[in-house]
Design a protein around this motif. Structure first.
Motif, PDB file in Angstrom:
ATOM      1  N   GLY A   1     -27.846  18.545 -39.831  1.00 50.36           N
ATOM      2  CA  GLY A   1     -28.574  17.571 -39.008  1.00 50.36           C
ATOM      3  C   GLY A   1     -27.773  17.277 -37.754  1.00 50.36           C
ATOM      4  O   GLY A   1     -26.558  17.122 -37.811  1.00 50.36           O
ATOM      5  N   GLY A   2     -28.436  17.204 -36.601  1.00 48.74           N
ATOM      6  CA  GLY A   2     -27.714  16.965 -35.350  1.00 48.74           C
ATOM      7  C   GLY A   2     -27.154  18.231 -34.736  1.00 48.74           C
ATOM      8  O   GLY A   2     -26.374  18.159 -33.787  1.00 48.74           O
ATOM      9  N   TYR A   3     -27.534  19.410 -35.299  1.00 51.79           N
ATOM     10  CA  TYR A   3     -27.044  20.665 -34.749  1.00 51.79           C
ATOM     11  C   TYR A   3     -27.419  20.759 -33.257  1.00 51.79           C
ATOM     12  O   TYR A   3     -28.480  20.314 -32.867  1.00 51.79           O
ATOM     13  N   ALA A   4     -26.590  21.272 -32.402  1.00 53.73           N
ATOM     14  CA  ALA A   4     -25.409  22.059 -32.636  1.00 53.73           C
ATOM     15  C   ALA A   4     -24.115  21.252 -32.521  1.00 53.73           C
ATOM     16  O   ALA A   4     -23.043  21.796 -32.757  1.00 53.73           O
ATOM     17  N   GLN A   5     -24.222  19.947 -32.194  1.00 54.95           N
ATOM     18  CA  GLN A   5     -22.967  19.216 -32.121  1.00 54.95           C
ATOM     19  C   GLN A   5     -22.345  19.072 -33.505  1.00 54.95           C
ATOM     20  O   GLN A   5     -21.127  19.156 -33.654  1.00 54.95           O
ATOM     21  N   SER A   6     -23.175  18.831 -34.529  1.00 47.92           N
ATOM     22  CA  SER A   6     -22.638  18.802 -35.891  1.00 47.92           C
ATOM     23  C   SER A   6     -22.201  20.214 -36.263  1.00 47.92           C
ATOM     24  O   SER A   6     -22.951  21.166 -36.061  1.00 47.92           O
ATOM     25  N   MET A   7     -21.008  20.332 -36.809  1.00 54.40           N
ATOM     26  CA  MET A   7     -20.484  21.671 -37.061  1.00 54.40           C
ATOM     27  C   MET A   7     -21.144  22.332 -38.269  1.00 54.40           C
ATOM     28  O   MET A   7     -21.549  21.665 -39.221  1.00 54.40           O
TER      29      MET A   7
END
Lengths: 496, 126
Positions: free
Chosen positions: B51-57
């Motif tokens: 969730g929150g990709y692409a900042q979430s790794m």
């Protein structure tokens, strides 16, 4: 679809100052009597109310691309085909911009109708993007620019109403010729002092400016407060939270009376700040979004504004605004606040201002994003709990618990300093929107407890090959390289 | 999955020549037939889109239930996930969070670079 529609949804054109300069030099190169033209590449974002188009670059005509033997514009086939192939290759949209002779109107002629009815079907056949725009510029003998524009995207038609030009020293909003007089807000008596200092034109620019403030709390509320008093009349506020009693210490516009029915019945932060703005200027147009900048509803409103001021000091907001700056040409001022202490005494009250603009470095180029913090900010509570559990189990096994979970400490801040940083951000916004002054550096930080404030500032460049260098103006067409998205566990954003 | 995330992940997968599939509910990428040197010649691997990709790794990986690689590769086996009509076992493998890969940077990393991490993962005994 009819070529001329009486009422079409509005389109806002966004362009960088550098491209605008090249554009004017080109299309007015045969002035004052003869027209000239160029194709241009652009990105789009369609919203429920209209569309924003962002100029990526000009596809400048080469020798023979335009017929130079006539005073009007005649585009030769190799030029349109070259532009169509460029559109297809880059996954963008193509439009045309041409000039009308000096002091002539900018309304489309019958010949312009013929051209547009052909190109609006021709270009979409190349590649996936279906939008086509046609813009007309003219310049008066006094140097004033007039423009108009219209566009089509699949089954919708649009009328250009505004143009926002973004450069490092000024952000300028201009109105399409047909609307020029009615669109401007009339003089505001509260601006008398500001007019004395900056002049009447600067005051008018502030009245017509559109500013987004992300975060309506300790830093965002004083930013809004200062901008409202400076005469900014169009403000978008974004914040997901309700007012809490602890916010009384730092949220401008919050009072004990807000808790008259108990904390559960307290208003939203955006409502408190909206009321503050309206109390100063009842004519202000305030849009309140209960949500987060990552959510599509927020983005739909933000892309039409001149400037974002980010007051959340979070990794995800920082990433989002730096991406909005290069992809959608919406520049931003990002704020940060840190407190440090030792042996019970304060050693640091540190403020940070970062300016994001098209062509400048993004938050990743500047090293301002902590990957783990960013990931945690976007995690659901369930996932955080699962990871904490897994970390404990890893520790028992003798494994590296840090791979599963690391605590991210919250650093509290207090009102006197968040007010100062919020007012500082508002100051630079006023300088940028009026073209009167700019920050000393595009990144700087300072500690008010030390001599010379421990000022550190620099103007960095993008890392070679970074998206912030390659995707300037790509808007929604740059989605293949989007850096961040709203996690699915967040409640949907809404307008209040 | 939002259209932006779908566009990003699809663009990343177009950069690799390996056979892959993007699935939804749960949102994940399946890498087919990745080579292994740990007793099997290859394995399918499923990786969830955070969730929150692409900042979430991107973090972790899943192997098919009953895979002989479970317990052999690095990482603790966890719960099961149903995706694309199969059952997968989640393995706590964290290359970008102290596991040897560079710190996560969404301007450089993605499902195209995670492929390299997975190939190396399937070749090193725990």
């Amino acid at each position: 679809m009819a070529l001329r529609q009486k009422v079409a949804p509005p389109a806002v054109l966004r362009i960088t100052g550098a491209v605008r300069e090249r554009l004017e030099a080109l299309i007015f190169s045969r002035y004052p009597d003869k027209e000239w033209a160029t194709f241009f590449l652009f990105g789009t974002r369609e919203t429920p109310d209209g569309v924003v188009i962002t100029v990526v670059d000009l596809i400048e005509p080469k020798e023979g691309d335009l017929d130079s033997t006539t005073s009007i514009v005649r585009l030769n086939e190799p030029y349109s085909l070259r532009s169509a192939l460029e559109k297809q290759k880059r996954g963008l949209c193509v439009g045309v911009i041409h000039s009308h002779p000096q002091n002539c109107g900018v309304f489309p002629s019958a010949l312009d109708d013929d051209m547009d009815s052909y190109f609006k079907d021709y270009f979409p056949a190349f590649g996936k993007e279906g939008a086509y725009f046609s813009l007309i510029f003219s310049r008066t003998a006094e140097g004033d620019i007039r423009f108009s524009g219209r566009g089509w995207s699949v089954d919708r038609a649009f009328q250009l109403t505004e143009m926002v030009t973004v450069s490092s020293d000024v952000i300028q909003r201009e109105y399409a010729w047909a609307k020029s007089s009615s669109a401007r807000n009339s003089a505001n008596e509260c601006q008398a002092r500001l007019e004395e200092v900056y002049g009447a034109e600067a005051a008018a620019r502030l009245r017509n400016a559109h500013v987004t403030i992300i975060g309506a709390s300790g830093t965002g509320s004083p930013t809004a407060h200062a901008l409202a008093r400076a005469g900014v009349e169009n403000i978008v506020l974004i914040d997901p939270q309700k007012l809490g009693k602890s916010n009384l210490e730092r949220l401008h516009g919050s009072y004990n009376a807000h808790f008259a029915k108990g904390e559960e019945e307290a208003p939203l932060k955006v409502e408190v700040v909206r009321d503050l703005i309206k109390a100063i200027n009842p004519e202000a147009n305030v849009t309140c979004i209960v949500g987060n900048i990552l959510q599509p509803l927020a983005r739909d409103h933000v892309v039409g504004t001149d400037l974002i001021i980010c007051c959340t000091d979070t990794n995800h907001s920082r990433t989002a605004v730096s991406e909005l700056a290069y992809r959608y040409l919406v520049p931003a001022i990002d704020t940060g606040v840190v407190f440090e202490s030792k042996d019970g005494l304060m050693t640091g009250e540190i403020g940070r201002i970062t300016v994001y603009l098209p062509g400048g470095p993004c938050a990743y180029c500047l090293g301002l994003v902590d990957s783990w913090r960013a990931t945690v900010e976007l995690m659901s509570e369930e996932e955080k709990e699962r990871r904490r559990r897994e970390a404990k189990e890893a520790e028992k096994r003798g494994d590296n618990a840090g791979a599963y979970w690391k605590d991210v400490p919250e650093i509290p801040t207090v009102g006197h300093f968040t007010s100062m940083v919020g007012a500082l951000a508002a100051s630079y916004a006023i300088g940028w929107l009026t073209g009167k002054f700019t920050p000393p550096n595009r990144y700087f930080e300072f500690n008010i407890l030390n001599p010379d404030f421990d000022y550190v500032g620099f103007d960095a460049r993008s890392r070679s090959g970074c998206y912030c260098e390659k995707l300037i103006g790509h808007a929604d067409q740059g989605a293949h390289a989007s850096l961040i998205s709203a996690p699915p566990h967040w409640p949907p954003a809404r307008l209040v | 999955m939002t259209p932006e995330v779908k566009a990003r992940v699809s663009a990343e997968l177009e950069k690799v020549s390996w056979k892959t599939k993007l699935v939804e509910n749960p949102d994940a990428v399946i890498y087919y037939g990745l080579p292994s040197t740990l007793g099997v010649s290859s394995s399918d691997v499923l990786v969830l889109v955070p969730g929150g990709y692409a900042q979430s790794m991107i973090d972790g990986a899943c192997l098919p239930q009953a895979s002989s690689l479970i317990g052999v590769v690095k990482g603790q086996p966890g719960g099961t996930i149903a995706a694309d009509g199969r059952t997968w076992v989640s393995i706590s493998y964290h290359p970008h969070n102290g596991g040897g890969a560079p710190g996560w940077d969404p301007t450089r990393h993605g499902f195209h670079t995670y492929l390299d991490e997975l190939v190396s993962w399937l070749s090193v005994r725990r």
